[in-house]
Design a protein around this motif. Structure first.
Motif, PDB file in Angstrom:
ATOM      1  N   ALA A   1       2.533  -0.125   2.717  1.00  0.00           N
ATOM      2  CA  ALA A   1       2.042  -0.428   1.363  1.00  0.00           C
ATOM      3  C   ALA A   1       0.491  -0.658   1.350  1.00  0.00           C
ATOM      4  CB  ALA A   1       2.887  -1.618   0.810  1.00  0.00           C
ATOM      5  N   PRO A   2       0.139  -0.461   0.006  1.00  0.00           N
ATOM      6  CA  PRO A   2      -1.270  -0.695  -0.224  1.00  0.00           C
ATOM      7  C   PRO A   2      -1.697  -1.935  -0.117  1.00  0.00           C
ATOM      8  CG  PRO A   2      -0.072   0.863  -1.892  1.00  0.00           C
ATOM      9  CD  PRO A   2       0.939   0.256  -1.070  1.00  0.00           C
ATOM     10  N   CYS A   3      -3.070  -2.146   0.013  1.00  0.00           N
ATOM     11  CA  CYS A   3      -3.480  -3.401   0.239  1.00  0.00           C
ATOM     12  C   CYS A   3      -3.279  -4.303  -1.078  1.00  0.00           C
ATOM     13  CB  CYS A   3      -5.220  -3.448   0.639  1.00  0.00           C
ATOM     14  SG  CYS A   3      -6.335  -3.134  -0.863  1.00  0.00           S
ATOM     15  N   ARG A   4      -3.426  -3.668  -2.173  1.00  0.00           N
ATOM     16  CA  ARG A   4      -2.958  -4.380  -3.353  1.00  0.00           C
ATOM     17  C   ARG A   4      -1.892  -5.087  -3.376  1.00  0.00           C
ATOM     18  NH1 ARG A   4      -6.855  -4.289  -7.486  1.00  0.00           N
ATOM     19  NH2 ARG A   4      -8.341  -2.548  -7.239  1.00  0.00           N
ATOM     20  N   GLU A   5      -0.802  -4.321  -2.618  1.00  0.00           N
ATOM     21  CA  GLU A   5       0.670  -5.131  -2.509  1.00  0.00           C
ATOM     22  C   GLU A   5       0.814  -5.695  -1.353  1.00  0.00           C
ATOM     23  OE1 GLU A   5       3.258  -1.637  -2.899  1.00  0.00           O
ATOM     24  OE2 GLU A   5       2.153  -0.907  -4.772  1.00  0.00           O
TER      25      GLU A   5
END
Length: 280
Positions: free
Chosen positions: A263-267
């Motif tokens: 998952a992306p870093c924001r997640e």
């Protein structure tokens, strides 16, 4: 012990990039309570944790705070390596390479530069204030000199940082590579909020070589390593690791170099994987 999802070997080392990977984009923070819990489980399982970043060691230590004694470092794109509070390797750029970088900077003043040294970083007073603020976020040891040729900015040079408008990134990298003529390497270190970043690094020095120093220090094999990254300067490290994770926010070239995508870093993609490997 937790098993490497690709090789099946025990996971003895987790190594992660910071910006765009472990840290929230546009900031210097992470879910500390969440990480502290899984970090304790990792440690109890015999797994070590390292940060491999283009940022300076000062910044990493400030970000991780009380966890620092148990966090190894491969900072300045692998030029500075530290474990247990002891410097294992400091790779200093050759004078000839530094001279070529400074000449390129003089010929192309539209491409800003910050010099990164073993014990600090330096910018020129005429540098754009936003550029200085951004570079200070990555250094926490910033100073100003009238010229990057000042002897203070020539002491144990590790690398150089730059930030340009995202649309100018490819051209700026090409210009610098041509000007340097192979004396130093230029690596893409990602894009964010309309800006593109690149690093001028020593030939043969990378996050992967820094991580190898740590692996040799602890007697860890590539099959026992899990790594996370999002940018061009993470590619060699992702290829080195038995399991290399590209972040969901990484571009296609980084994804192609990785074994897996999280998952992306924001997640909080890194934390999600760690919690899967070391569940409560």
């Amino acid at each position: 012990m937790a098993q490497n999802p690709v090789t099946g070997a025990p996971v003895r080392l987790v190594v992660t990039d910071e910006d765009g990977t472990f840290l929230d984009l546009g900031g210097e923070d992470f879910s500390r309570e969440r990480f502290s819990a899984v970090f304790a489980r990792m440690r109890a399982d015999g797994c070590r944790f390292a940060v491999a970043t283009s940022n300076q060691s000062f910044q990493v230590k400030d970000v991780f705070g009380p966890l620092v004694p148990r966090v190894a470092l491969a900072t300045s794109n692998g030029a500075y390596v530290e474990a247990g509070g002891r410097r294992l390797r400091v790779s200093v750029a050759p004078d000839g390479g530094v001279e070529r970088v400074l000449a390129a900077h003089a010929a192309h003043p539209e491409i800003p530069l910050c010099t990164v040294c073993a014990d600090g970083a330096w910018v020129e007073p005429g540098a754009d204030p936003d550029f200085v603020a951004e570079m200070t976020m990555y250094s926490h040891g910033m100073g100003r000199v009238e010229s990057l040729a000042d002897p203070r900015a020539r002491q144990d040079v590790l690398m150089f940082w730059s930030r340009v408008p995202e649309g100018e990134l490819a051209r700026s990298i090409a210009v610098m590579r041509e000007a340097l003529g192979g004396a130093m390497d230029v690596v893409d270190s990602g894009c964010e909020d309309g800006w593109g970043y690149f690093d001028v690094v020593q030939r043969g020095v990378s996050k992967a070589t820094g991580v190898r120093v740590l692996m040799e220090h602890w007697g860890i094999s590539p099959e026992e390593v899990v790594a996370f990254g999002d940018a061009g300067n993470d590619v060699e490290m992702l290829r080195l690791a038995g399991a290399g994770y590209a972040m969901g926010n990484a571009d296609e070239a980084v994804r192609a170099a990785a074994d897996l995508v999280c998952a992306p870093c924001r997640e909080q993609g890194v934390l999600r994987v760690l919690e899967q490997l070391w569940p409560e």
